[in-house]
Design a protein around this motif. Structure first.
Motif, PDB file in Angstrom:
ATOM      1  N   CYS A 109       0.825  -1.241  -0.105  1.00 16.92           N
ATOM      2  CA  CYS A 109       0.046   0.193   0.197  1.00 16.92           C
ATOM      3  C   CYS A 109       0.868   1.210  -0.131  1.00 16.92           C
ATOM      4  O   CYS A 109       0.747   2.034  -0.705  1.00 16.92           O
ATOM      5  N   LEU A 110       1.717   1.276   0.689  1.00  9.96           N
ATOM      6  CA  LEU A 110       2.835   2.473   0.867  1.00  9.96           C
ATOM      7  C   LEU A 110       3.463   2.753  -0.382  1.00  9.96           C
ATOM      8  O   LEU A 110       3.855   3.787  -0.954  1.00  9.96           O
ATOM      9  N   CYS A 111       3.779   1.557  -0.977  1.00 10.33           N
ATOM     10  CA  CYS A 111       4.709   1.581  -2.378  1.00 10.33           C
ATOM     11  C   CYS A 111       3.538   2.220  -3.193  1.00 10.33           C
ATOM     12  O   CYS A 111       4.135   2.702  -4.142  1.00 10.33           O
ATOM     13  N   THR A 112       2.452   1.794  -3.255  1.00 10.39           N
ATOM     14  CA  THR A 112       1.384   2.368  -4.219  1.00 10.39           C
ATOM     15  C   THR A 112       1.293   3.862  -4.153  1.00 10.39           C
ATOM     16  O   THR A 112       1.455   4.696  -5.008  1.00 10.39           O
ATOM     17  N   ILE A 113       1.202   4.362  -3.090  1.00  9.31           N
ATOM     18  CA  ILE A 113       1.112   5.927  -2.619  1.00  9.31           C
ATOM     19  C   ILE A 113       2.387   6.716  -2.992  1.00  9.31           C
ATOM     20  O   ILE A 113       2.321   7.524  -3.524  1.00  9.31           O
ATOM     21  N   SER A 114       3.584   5.752  -2.659  1.00  9.71           N
ATOM     22  CA  SER A 114       4.746   6.385  -3.172  1.00  9.71           C
ATOM     23  C   SER A 114       4.761   6.382  -4.615  1.00  9.71           C
ATOM     24  O   SER A 114       5.278   7.587  -5.173  1.00  9.71           O
ATOM     25  N   CYS A 115       4.550   5.579  -5.401  1.00  6.96           N
ATOM     26  CA  CYS A 115       4.667   5.588  -6.886  1.00  6.96           C
ATOM     27  C   CYS A 115       3.665   6.683  -7.410  1.00  6.96           C
ATOM     28  O   CYS A 115       3.786   7.484  -8.371  1.00  6.96           O
ATOM     29  N   VAL A 116       2.266   6.864  -6.808  1.00  4.67           N
ATOM     30  CA  VAL A 116       1.465   7.829  -7.262  1.00  4.67           C
ATOM     31  C   VAL A 116       2.094   9.305  -6.914  1.00  4.67           C
ATOM     32  O   VAL A 116       2.181  10.110  -7.911  1.00  4.67           O
ATOM     33  N   ASN A 117       2.729   9.291  -5.758  1.00  2.00           N
ATOM     34  CA  ASN A 117       3.302  10.724  -5.657  1.00  2.00           C
ATOM     35  C   ASN A 117       4.693  10.948  -6.498  1.00  2.00           C
ATOM     36  O   ASN A 117       4.848  12.198  -6.874  1.00  2.00           O
ATOM     37  N   SER A 118       5.353  10.156  -6.853  1.00  2.31           N
ATOM     38  CA  SER A 118       6.452  10.312  -7.869  1.00  2.31           C
ATOM     39  C   SER A 118       5.885  10.763  -9.171  1.00  2.31           C
ATOM     40  O   SER A 118       6.317  11.564  -9.587  1.00  2.31           O
ATOM     41  N   LEU A 119       4.945   9.855  -9.759  1.00  2.00           N
ATOM     42  CA  LEU A 119       4.539  10.475 -11.130  1.00  2.00           C
ATOM     43  C   LEU A 119       3.608  11.769 -10.847  1.00  2.00           C
ATOM     44  O   LEU A 119       3.574  12.742 -11.744  1.00  2.00           O
ATOM     45  N   GLY A 120       3.123  11.707  -9.769  1.00  3.97           N
ATOM     46  CA  GLY A 120       2.142  13.202  -9.473  1.00  3.97           C
ATOM     47  C   GLY A 120       3.081  14.384  -9.345  1.00  3.97           C
ATOM     48  O   GLY A 120       2.902  15.521  -9.993  1.00  3.97           O
ATOM     49  N   SER A 121       4.131  14.233  -8.683  1.00  5.08           N
ATOM     50  CA  SER A 121       5.290  15.084  -8.825  1.00  5.08           C
ATOM     51  C   SER A 121       6.017  15.705 -10.186  1.00  5.08           C
ATOM     52  O   SER A 121       6.239  16.773 -10.300  1.00  5.08           O
ATOM     53  N   ILE A 122       6.146  14.542 -10.900  1.00  7.93           N
ATOM     54  CA  ILE A 122       6.585  14.819 -12.331  1.00  7.93           C
ATOM     55  C   ILE A 122       5.473  15.438 -12.937  1.00  7.93           C
ATOM     56  O   ILE A 122       6.061  16.445 -13.908  1.00  7.93           O
ATOM     57  N   VAL A 123       4.539  15.255 -12.823  1.00  8.74           N
ATOM     58  CA  VAL A 123       3.271  15.995 -13.529  1.00  8.74           C
ATOM     59  C   VAL A 123       3.265  17.538 -13.238  1.00  8.74           C
ATOM     60  O   VAL A 123       3.352  18.434 -14.010  1.00  8.74           O
ATOM     61  N   LEU A 124       3.407  17.866 -11.839  1.00 10.38           N
ATOM     62  CA  LEU A 124       3.395  19.273 -11.319  1.00 10.38           C
ATOM     63  C   LEU A 124       4.580  19.745 -11.618  1.00 10.38           C
ATOM     64  O   LEU A 124       4.490  21.045 -12.007  1.00 10.38           O
ATOM     65  N   MET A 125       5.670  19.204 -11.806  1.00 10.95           N
ATOM     66  CA  MET A 125       6.962  19.971 -12.356  1.00 10.95           C
ATOM     67  C   MET A 125       6.698  20.431 -13.701  1.00 10.95           C
ATOM     68  O   MET A 125       7.192  21.466 -13.939  1.00 10.95           O
ATOM     69  N   SER A 126       6.143  19.533 -14.673  1.00 13.38           N
ATOM     70  CA  SER A 126       5.995  19.946 -15.986  1.00 13.38           C
ATOM     71  C   SER A 126       4.856  21.044 -16.181  1.00 13.38           C
ATOM     72  O   SER A 126       5.267  21.799 -16.981  1.00 13.38           O
ATOM     73  N   PHE A 127       3.720  20.850 -15.278  1.00 15.27           N
ATOM     74  CA  PHE A 127       2.961  21.807 -15.201  1.00 15.27           C
ATOM     75  C   PHE A 127       3.406  23.180 -14.919  1.00 15.27           C
ATOM     76  O   PHE A 127       2.840  24.374 -15.656  1.00 15.27           O
ATOM     77  N   SER A 128       4.172  23.144 -13.862  1.00 16.58           N
ATOM     78  CA  SER A 128       4.683  24.503 -13.497  1.00 16.58           C
ATOM     79  C   SER A 128       5.739  25.261 -14.419  1.00 16.58           C
ATOM     80  O   SER A 128       5.568  26.241 -14.580  1.00 16.58           O
ATOM     81  N   ARG A 129       6.381  24.393 -15.156  1.00 12.82           N
ATOM     82  CA  ARG A 129       7.229  24.784 -16.402  1.00 12.82           C
ATOM     83  C   ARG A 129       6.312  25.234 -17.402  1.00 12.82           C
ATOM     84  O   ARG A 129       6.702  26.227 -18.068  1.00 12.82           O
ATOM     85  N   TYR A 130       5.282  24.584 -17.729  1.00 16.50           N
ATOM     86  CA  TYR A 130       4.399  25.041 -18.736  1.00 16.50           C
ATOM     87  C   TYR A 130       3.701  26.236 -18.309  1.00 16.50           C
ATOM     88  O   TYR A 130       3.732  27.200 -19.291  1.00 16.50           O
ATOM     89  N   VAL A 131       3.341  26.430 -17.217  1.00 18.41           N
ATOM     90  CA  VAL A 131       2.567  27.690 -16.989  1.00 18.41           C
ATOM     91  C   VAL A 131       3.771  28.991 -16.830  1.00 18.41           C
ATOM     92  O   VAL A 131       3.494  30.026 -17.534  1.00 18.41           O
ATOM     93  N   TYR A 132       4.940  28.632 -16.551  1.00 26.35           N
ATOM     94  CA  TYR A 132       5.858  29.464 -16.290  1.00 26.35           C
ATOM     95  C   TYR A 132       6.324  30.139 -17.852  1.00 26.35           C
ATOM     96  O   TYR A 132       6.536  31.499 -18.132  1.00 26.35           O
ATOM     97  N   ILE A 133       6.433  29.176 -18.882  1.00 26.16           N
ATOM     98  CA  ILE A 133       6.786  29.732 -20.045  1.00 26.16           C
ATOM     99  C   ILE A 133       5.881  30.102 -20.879  1.00 26.16           C
ATOM    100  O   ILE A 133       5.958  31.206 -21.979  1.00 26.16           O
ATOM    101  N   CYS A 134       4.587  29.378 -20.897  1.00 23.62           N
ATOM    102  CA  CYS A 134       3.537  29.779 -21.861  1.00 23.62           C
ATOM    103  C   CYS A 134       2.336  30.646 -21.374  1.00 23.62           C
ATOM    104  O   CYS A 134       1.737  31.287 -21.982  1.00 23.62           O
ATOM    105  N   HIS A 135       2.501  30.787 -19.893  1.00 22.55           N
ATOM    106  CA  HIS A 135       1.331  31.626 -19.263  1.00 22.55           C
ATOM    107  C   HIS A 135       2.183  32.320 -18.163  1.00 22.55           C
ATOM    108  O   HIS A 135       1.542  32.065 -17.011  1.00 22.55           O
ATOM    109  N   TYR A 136       3.008  33.173 -18.307  1.00 20.27           N
ATOM    110  CA  TYR A 136       3.797  33.776 -17.386  1.00 20.27           C
ATOM    111  C   TYR A 136       3.024  34.833 -16.514  1.00 20.27           C
ATOM    112  O   TYR A 136       3.346  34.565 -15.252  1.00 20.27           O
ATOM    113  N   ASN A 137       1.928  35.221 -16.802  1.00 16.69           N
ATOM    114  CA  ASN A 137       1.314  36.139 -16.259  1.00 16.69           C
ATOM    115  C   ASN A 137       0.372  35.355 -15.022  1.00 16.69           C
ATOM    116  O   ASN A 137       0.070  35.887 -14.167  1.00 16.69           O
ATOM    117  N   LEU A 138       0.197  34.014 -15.189  1.00 20.38           N
ATOM    118  CA  LEU A 138      -0.402  33.444 -14.356  1.00 20.38           C
ATOM    119  C   LEU A 138       0.507  32.566 -13.380  1.00 20.38           C
ATOM    120  O   LEU A 138      -0.079  31.998 -12.158  1.00 20.38           O
TER     121      LEU A 138
END
Length: 338
Positions: A109-138
């Motif tokens: 169970c803890l492994c599943t939570i860890s894997c979800v968090n790993s992939l989720g963190s990668i998604v959030l990192m890409s989302f933050s770069r996307y907003v910074y570069i493509c929609h900097y005003n936001l």
């Protein structure tokens, strides 16, 4: 999930005793054990290094480093706990986990939570770069320390929700007799397996890929319109960090895509045990090498790591100032000619 005589009612596969897997499949068994051992040693060192760098040397830098630190925390659980337990399962077999009730299920169970968090963190990192570069005003409206920590907390809640589904008869976590490790039960309910792989593997990977493609197209179009060299230098840094995060995403995708395909494809549990062991071992490599990506592609992390443990003495090619300058000039030249 055991019956009174100690035998397991986990479905699928053969029940291995102590060292039986090593004796019957020495090549795959010894190879996977050595790989997991090396990955744990390298990963524990690297993830601790990332955390120390993020919370000390780099704590005043980009907010993306919060997500990098979050990723290192999730990865540390895999390298520090999950990999050693997986090694134990391949050496001792399933029966050793019968002596401690619910231990294997808890680790899974803890492994599943860890894997979800790993992939989720990668998604959030890409989302933050996307907003910074493509929609900097936001960017400054969306990404603050409070909201970043809130996003990280939400990832834990998502992982917990996946686990809670088991209590209403949807899915399960147990010892997998094909991969010989404590992990989510792909045979409990097939629709849960499809749901898990599509919603929590394929969809995030696809969304993240779209973010990076959009970033590349946006930056490429902007550079062509830039005539001022100073402005160009200011534009280069966001893409430089995006490149680092993209490589981390790519490594994660390469490790987990074969696993996601296997879980859905082997719905009748007919694939050989060796295939499951090899692919699941490969999938668990991703937490061990993110720090190397950061070191070799990001100057801030490279300087921070060198300051903490003098990695430049090991990777001497990166210790020379002229090589660092040359790297930046090459990146600048390539981008300017696109």
């Amino acid at each position: 999930m055991n019956i009174s005589d100690g035998s397991s009612i986990y479905p699928g596969g053969k029940v291995f005793g102590r060292f039986q897997f090593v004796q019957e499949s020495p090549g795959v068994a010894i190879g996977s054990i050595l790989v997991l051992t090396l990955a744990s040693i390298i990963g524990n060192f690297g993830n601790i290094l990332i955390l120390v760098a993020v919370f000390t040397t780099l704590k005043t830098k980009s907010l993306e480093f919060i997500f990098v630190g979050k990723l290192a925390v999730s990865d540390s659980f895999v390298t520090l706990v999950v990999n050693p337990i997986n090694i134990l399962g391949k050496l001792e077999g399933e029966k050793i986990f019968h002596s401690v009730a619910e231990f294997c299920r808890g680790i899974a169970c803890l492994c599943t939570i860890s894997c979800v968090n790993s992939l989720g963190s990668i998604v959030l990192m890409s989302f933050s770069r996307y907003v910074y570069i493509c929609h900097y005003n936001l960017y400054n409206k969306i990404f603050k320390k409070s909201t970043c920590f809130g996003m990280c907390f939400c990832l834990y809640m998502i992982g917990l929700m996946i686990i809670l589904l088991n209590f209403v008869g949807i899915g399960d976590h147990s010892f997998n007799r094909k991969s010989l490790e404590c992990i989510w039960d792909r045979l409990a309910t097939y629709y849960y397996t499809v749901f898990f792989t599509v919603i929590f593997v394929w969809t995030p990977l696809l969304v993240t890929a779209i973010f990076y493609v959009t970033i590349f197209l946006k930056f490429r179009g902007s550079v062509k319109r830039i005539a001022n060299a100073t402005r160009h230098a200011q534009q280069k840094r966001p893409l430089y960090l995006a490149k680092t995060l993209f490589l981390i995403y790519t490594a994660f995708a390469l490790c987990w895509i074969p696993y996601a395909i296997l879980q859905v494809a082997d719905h009748d549990d007919s694939f050989p045990l060796e295939i499951h062991v090899i692919i699941t071992t490969f999938a668990h490599l991703h937490p061990s090498f993110n720090w190397l990506v950061l070191y070799h592609t990001n100057l801030l992390f490279r300087n921070a790591f060198n300051k903490l443990v003098h990695l430049d003495r090991c990777f001497f090619i990166f210790s020379k100032t002229n090589r660092q300058i040359r790297d930046d000039l090459v990146i600048s030249t390539v981008v300017s000619h696109k």
